[in-house]
Design a protein around this motif. Structure first.
Motif, PDB file in Angstrom:
ATOM      1  N   SER A 112      13.837   3.174   0.354  1.00  8.04           N
ATOM      2  CA  SER A 112      12.725   3.771  -0.397  1.00  8.04           C
ATOM      3  C   SER A 112      11.461   3.763   0.447  1.00  8.04           C
ATOM      4  O   SER A 112      10.743   4.755   0.529  1.00  8.04           O
ATOM      5  CB  SER A 112      12.469   2.996  -1.693  1.00  8.04           C
ATOM      6  OG  SER A 112      13.544   3.164  -2.576  1.00  8.04           O
TER       7      SER A 112
ATOM      8  N   TYR B 205       9.107   5.279  -4.257  1.00 10.19           N
ATOM      9  CA  TYR B 205       8.906   4.937  -2.847  1.00 10.19           C
ATOM     10  C   TYR B 205       8.608   3.463  -2.596  1.00 10.19           C
ATOM     11  O   TYR B 205       8.712   2.997  -1.466  1.00 10.19           O
ATOM     12  CB  TYR B 205       7.761   5.776  -2.272  1.00 10.19           C
ATOM     13  CG  TYR B 205       8.056   7.251  -2.251  1.00 10.19           C
ATOM     14  CD1 TYR B 205       8.730   7.829  -1.164  1.00 10.19           C
ATOM     15  CD2 TYR B 205       7.690   8.078  -3.314  1.00 10.19           C
ATOM     16  CE1 TYR B 205       9.002   9.184  -1.137  1.00 10.19           C
ATOM     17  CE2 TYR B 205       7.967   9.438  -3.297  1.00 10.19           C
ATOM     18  CZ  TYR B 205       8.620   9.985  -2.211  1.00 10.19           C
ATOM     19  OH  TYR B 205       8.896  11.330  -2.188  1.00 10.19           O
ATOM     20  N   CYS B 206       8.207   2.748  -3.621  1.00  9.30           N
ATOM     21  CA  CYS B 206       7.918   1.318  -3.435  1.00  9.30           C
ATOM     22  C   CYS B 206       9.195   0.609  -2.990  1.00  9.30           C
ATOM     23  O   CYS B 206      10.252   0.810  -3.568  1.00  9.30           O
ATOM     24  CB  CYS B 206       7.440   0.700  -4.753  1.00  9.30           C
ATOM     25  SG  CYS B 206       7.431  -1.105  -4.758  1.00  9.30           S
TER      26      CYS B 206
ATOM     27  N   GLU C 253      -0.028   5.616  -0.994  1.00  8.75           N
ATOM     28  CA  GLU C 253       0.314   6.697  -0.071  1.00  8.75           C
ATOM     29  C   GLU C 253       1.053   7.838  -0.774  1.00  8.75           C
ATOM     30  O   GLU C 253       1.009   8.981  -0.327  1.00  8.75           O
ATOM     31  CB  GLU C 253       1.190   6.109   1.054  1.00  8.75           C
ATOM     32  CG  GLU C 253       1.601   7.058   2.150  1.00  8.75           C
ATOM     33  CD  GLU C 253       0.473   7.402   3.115  1.00  8.75           C
ATOM     34  OE1 GLU C 253      -0.669   6.979   2.863  1.00  8.75           O
ATOM     35  OE2 GLU C 253       0.746   8.103   4.104  1.00  8.75           O
ATOM     36  N   VAL C 254       1.730   7.545  -1.874  1.00 11.40           N
ATOM     37  CA  VAL C 254       2.536   8.570  -2.540  1.00 11.40           C
ATOM     38  C   VAL C 254       2.027   8.924  -3.938  1.00 11.40           C
ATOM     39  O   VAL C 254       2.626   9.742  -4.630  1.00 11.40           O
ATOM     40  CB  VAL C 254       4.016   8.123  -2.645  1.00 11.40           C
ATOM     41  CG1 VAL C 254       4.592   7.866  -1.258  1.00 11.40           C
ATOM     42  CG2 VAL C 254       4.171   6.889  -3.522  1.00 11.40           C
TER      43      VAL C 254
ATOM     44  N   TYR D  27      -4.321   9.021  -6.098  1.00 10.31           N
ATOM     45  CA  TYR D  27      -4.967   8.449  -4.913  1.00 10.31           C
ATOM     46  C   TYR D  27      -4.989   9.466  -3.780  1.00 10.31           C
ATOM     47  O   TYR D  27      -5.959   9.577  -3.042  1.00 10.31           O
ATOM     48  CB  TYR D  27      -4.230   7.181  -4.475  1.00 10.31           C
ATOM     49  CG  TYR D  27      -4.983   6.388  -3.424  1.00 10.31           C
ATOM     50  CD1 TYR D  27      -6.008   5.515  -3.799  1.00 10.31           C
ATOM     51  CD2 TYR D  27      -4.679   6.503  -2.070  1.00 10.31           C
ATOM     52  CE1 TYR D  27      -6.708   4.790  -2.843  1.00 10.31           C
ATOM     53  CE2 TYR D  27      -5.375   5.789  -1.113  1.00 10.31           C
ATOM     54  CZ  TYR D  27      -6.387   4.927  -1.501  1.00 10.31           C
ATOM     55  OH  TYR D  27      -7.085   4.207  -0.550  1.00 10.31           O
TER      56      TYR D  27
ATOM     57  N   ASN E 226      -6.515   3.281  -6.552  1.00  4.22           N
ATOM     58  CA  ASN E 226      -5.389   2.653  -5.871  1.00  4.22           C
ATOM     59  C   ASN E 226      -4.507   1.974  -6.931  1.00  4.22           C
ATOM     60  O   ASN E 226      -4.986   1.147  -7.703  1.00  4.22           O
ATOM     61  CB  ASN E 226      -5.920   1.616  -4.878  1.00  4.22           C
ATOM     62  CG  ASN E 226      -4.849   1.133  -3.929  1.00  4.22           C
ATOM     63  OD1 ASN E 226      -3.732   0.832  -4.355  1.00  4.22           O
ATOM     64  ND2 ASN E 226      -5.173   1.071  -2.652  1.00  4.22           N
TER      65      ASN E 226
ATOM     66  N   GLY F 160       0.783  -1.236   0.000  1.00  7.23           N
ATOM     67  CA  GLY F 160       0.000   0.000   0.000  1.00  7.23           C
ATOM     68  C   GLY F 160       0.812   1.283   0.000  1.00  7.23           C
ATOM     69  O   GLY F 160       0.249   2.371   0.046  1.00  7.23           O
ATOM     70  N   THR F 161       2.133   1.178  -0.077  1.00  5.54           N
ATOM     71  CA  THR F 161       2.943   2.395  -0.063  1.00  5.54           C
ATOM     72  C   THR F 161       2.716   3.245  -1.318  1.00  5.54           C
ATOM     73  O   THR F 161       2.690   4.481  -1.252  1.00  5.54           O
ATOM     74  CB  THR F 161       4.439   2.034   0.054  1.00  5.54           C
ATOM     75  OG1 THR F 161       4.590   1.164   1.173  1.00  5.54           O
ATOM     76  CG2 THR F 161       5.295   3.268   0.242  1.00  5.54           C
TER      77      THR F 161
ATOM     78  N   ILE G  48      -6.532  -3.545  -1.266  1.00  6.34           N
ATOM     79  CA  ILE G  48      -5.696  -4.342  -2.165  1.00  6.34           C
ATOM     80  C   ILE G  48      -5.382  -5.716  -1.573  1.00  6.34           C
ATOM     81  O   ILE G  48      -4.542  -6.451  -2.089  1.00  6.34           O
ATOM     82  CB  ILE G  48      -4.377  -3.621  -2.519  1.00  6.34           C
ATOM     83  CG1 ILE G  48      -3.573  -3.306  -1.261  1.00  6.34           C
ATOM     84  CG2 ILE G  48      -4.645  -2.365  -3.321  1.00  6.34           C
ATOM     85  CD1 ILE G  48      -2.177  -2.777  -1.546  1.00  6.34           C
TER      86      ILE G  48
END
Ligand code: SF4
Ligand code: SF4
Lengths: 449, 231
Positions: free
Chosen positions: B60, A114-115, A45-46, A50, A59, A41-42, B139
């Motif tokens: 990251s 960011y993933c 978030e960025v 979304y 998403n 779910g990161t 998800i």
């Protein structure tokens, strides 16, 4: 949108499954993305979309799962045996849902930054759009841009005559500004630098082009560069519709034109995706074999001349607070992040960075070609741009410089629909207003910004 | 009958695991890729150290979500330590302990105990997160919950051996594994301990499941991160 009228439900299903299972044979990146996501779910978030307004379909993983589910169902033993236990699912026949969702991802690649695995959901988005394209579902607005560009070599459908008229006009403007003849050479065989801007930088916001002409003038290199009256738009929407054939067909005349000129440098203007395609895809991927020229970018070139002390400025011409919006394709995808700042610091009195910036910058909300789609203007104004507008407002800047026609179009519409009190323009625009020619900056007070 | 399961299943598990992982990784490695997809800013020549850093410290993720990073990093780091700690179930290093002047049993009781609690706590936090945080719940499918619950079951049975007050016979277990390693079936005595048996069965289920699931992300990370780093 295109409605795929020539295809039955069953054919559609077969095509989708066939195209998704083909991932098995590569590319590696898609192969991996089908298997590796930890579903943490990161990315959501960025993601600018979304974060603009969180809904399930926005998403990134839900969107990517349209394809991932089918892949698992049809190519993996576990998917066949265990079904939803391992995240397998079938195509539900709803291509409209796909198109709506895949054309809501701006392809900004922020998720990948960011993933924890560096998974770039925009690659899956592009695959989804490619499937939509192959089944006739590409939105009409996009189809039209691609076709126009394939027919005329530019996305505006402008003729060489219209182009030349614009160039004449720009030369007159510069004459008024500086009292000298500053040339924009056209179709000069033998020129070293072949300047390829986005057509917007000739037809809509031409100051970037005058800025570049002035740099060549100051350096005494007026006869070293040229534009082409046929190839004056690096924009290439094949990147956005996912159609590799179109992307290459659109690219080819530019490479041929550079060869015809005998240019040493393909000198890319302020257009993020055009530079990315030329530099990172065409040149690196050797689409047309070894090239007699090198792809460079106008900002790195000008920044280097500034660092060498060859250009001088009257900063008082740009007294307002100026910030820089990193176009995703220039920043995250090509690493051109310091050069525009070098130019802006040199040309403006009050440059301020927004936070975050460079590789972490928020997308303007119009990336991935969305900026050209007026059918989703509401979404672009109210959802995908929320984070961007917050960022810009926090700087107090009155001018947002950015090196991308799509970002500029998005910003112009944002300014209009939010009644925002800042202007948007290019990087070389700021340079054009303050660079000294024979000791003097341009005489002009009626800047729009 | 029961004993036969514990004599032969482990070999099958290992075979499925190794083959499965090798097949998946080979498929990734062989798949053609037209070019890199470097994410900038990036410095030239940072590909290998960059990928290793991502695999060890998740930088990251740290930038993107600090809460998840703390749960996740503690969970993975502790899990790695526990994995290493399990070597003592197969063999011991008396010379090493003597040289370091350490009482290995006490050390393993303390550090293993702490690790067992930590790994369980962080995993429960991850499970909660999956359930209660909107963007993660939307998800999450059966497979995602299954993976977490399976690992949790392994951890709980593992902790039970240490904390439930019942005696875990390390010597006996070590002898069992050593005859397994040497294929000495006649001499093999399967420990009767039911908690141990449950733990070991669950571990085997996990290992068989890994090659077919997203848990293989511990291998995938090296490939996906290489693609976006600068060579
Ligand atoms: S951040 Fe990466 S691993 Fe996490 S859910 Fe998104 S794509 Fe998957
Ligand atoms: S590429 Fe950008 S818009 Fe698309 S999913 Fe990733 S972060 Fe969101």
């Amino acid at each position: 949108m295109g409605n795929g009228e020539n295809i039955t439900g069953q054919e559609l299903h077969e095509k989708v499954v066939e195209s998704v299972t083909a991932i098995k044979n590569g590319p590696k990146v898609l192969n991996l993305y089908m298997d590796v996501c930890a579903r943490c779910g990161t990315c959501a978030e960025v993601c600018p979309v979304y974060q603009g307004e969180p809904t399930e379909l926005r998403n990134p993983v839900v969107r990517s799962d349209f394809i991932r589910g089918i892949y698992k169902k049809y190519t993996t033993t576990s998917g066949k045996l265990l079904g939803s236990m391992v995240g397998a699912s079938d195509f539900d026949g709803d291509m409209k849902k796909w198109v709506d969702s895949f054309y809501e991802c701006t392809g900004c690649r922020r998720c990948a930054t960011y993933c924890p695995f560096g998974i770039d959901n925009s690659v899956i988005t592009r695959k989804g759009r490619a499937i939509a394209d192959a089944t006739g579902y590409t939105p009409d607005t996009m189809k039209k841009v691609v076709q126009t560009s394939l027919d005329t070599c530019n996305t505006d459908g402008a003729s060489p005559e219209a182009f030349k008229a614009s160039i004449d006009f720009l030369e007159e403007e510069m004459k008024d500004e500086h009292g000298v003849d500053i040339k924009i050479p056209v179709d000069v065989v033998g020129a070293e630098y072949f300047y390829v801007p986005p057509s917007g930088d000739v037809l809509v916001n031409p100051e970037a082009t005058t800025g570049i002409a002035k740099v060549f003038y100051v350096l005494g290199m007026q006869d070293k560069w040229t534009m082409s009256s046929k190839c004056f738009d690096g924009a290439n929407y094949g990147l956005f519709t996912g159609n590799d054939g179109h992307m290459k067909a659109d690219n080819k005349p530019y490479v041929e034109e550079a060869k015809r000129f005998g240019a040493k440098y393909m000198f890319m203007g302020e257009c993020g995706h055009a530079y990315r395609i030329m530099k990172m895809m065409m040149e690196k991927g050797k689409w047309w074999g070894d090239l007699p020229f090198k792809v460079i970018n106008c900002m790195e070139w000008t920044a280097d001349r500034i660092k060498e002390g060859k250009l001088e400025f009257d900063k008082s011409k740009n007294p307002m607070p100026v910030t820089y919006h990193d176009p995703c394709n220039f920043g995250r995808s090509c690493g051109i992040v310091e050069d525009p700042r070098v130019i802006l610091e040199a040309a403006c009195e009050d440059f301020r960075d927004m936070t975050p910036n460079r590789g972490e910058n928020w997308c303007c909300g119009g990336g991935g070609g969305l900026s050209a789609m007026d059918d989703i203007r509401d979404f672009r104004m109210k959802v995908s741009s929320v984070k961007k507008m917050e960022q810009v407002k926090a700087t107090g800047a009155k001018y947002v410089a950015t090196a991308c026609s799509n970002c500029k179009r998005q910003f112009m519409q944002l300014i209009e629909s939010h009644n925002a009190d800042f202007a948007v323009g290019g990087v070389h625009d700021m340079l054009s207003r303050s660079i000294l020619i024979n000791g003097k900056a341009a005489e002009r007070v009626d800047w729009e910004g | 009958m029961n004993d036969y399961i514990f004599m032969f299943f482990p070999y099958i598990t290992l075979l499925v695991f190794v083959l499965g992982v090798v097949i998946r990784i080979r498929a990734w490695a062989k798949s053609p890729q037209p070019g890199k997809m470097t994410l900038f800013p990036a410095t030239q020549g940072t590909e290998v150290p960059g990928v290793i850093k991502e695999a060890l410290f998740f930088p990251s993720l740290f930038k993107g979500d600090k809460t998840l990073w703390s749960f996740s990093w503690i969970f993975h780091a502790t899990l790695a330590l526990i994995f290493i700690g399990h070597i003592r179930v197969f063999t011991d290093f008396p010379a090493l302990w003597a040289a370091l002047n350490i009482n290995a049993d006490n050390m393993s009781a303390t550090s293993g105990g702490i690790a067992g609690i930590l790994v369980m706590a962080t995993l429960i936090l991850l499970l909660f997160r999956r359930f209660f945080v909107g963007r993660v719940r939307e998800i999450s499918n059966l497979a995602d919950y299954f993976a977490l619950v399976l690992v949790l079951a392994v951890i709980i049975t593992g902790n039970m051996m240490r904390f439930s007050g019942h005696h875990f016979d390390l010597e006996l277990t070590r002898a069992y594994f050593s005859s397994m390693l040497t294929f000495s079936f006649s001499a093999m005595v399967v420990p009767a301990d039911t908690i141990f048996r449950a733990h070991f069965l669950l571990v085997q289920l996990l290992f068989v499941y890994i090659p077919f699931s997203k848990i293989l992300h511990f291998g995938g990370i090296f490939f996906t991160q290489t693609l976006v780093k600068q060579s």
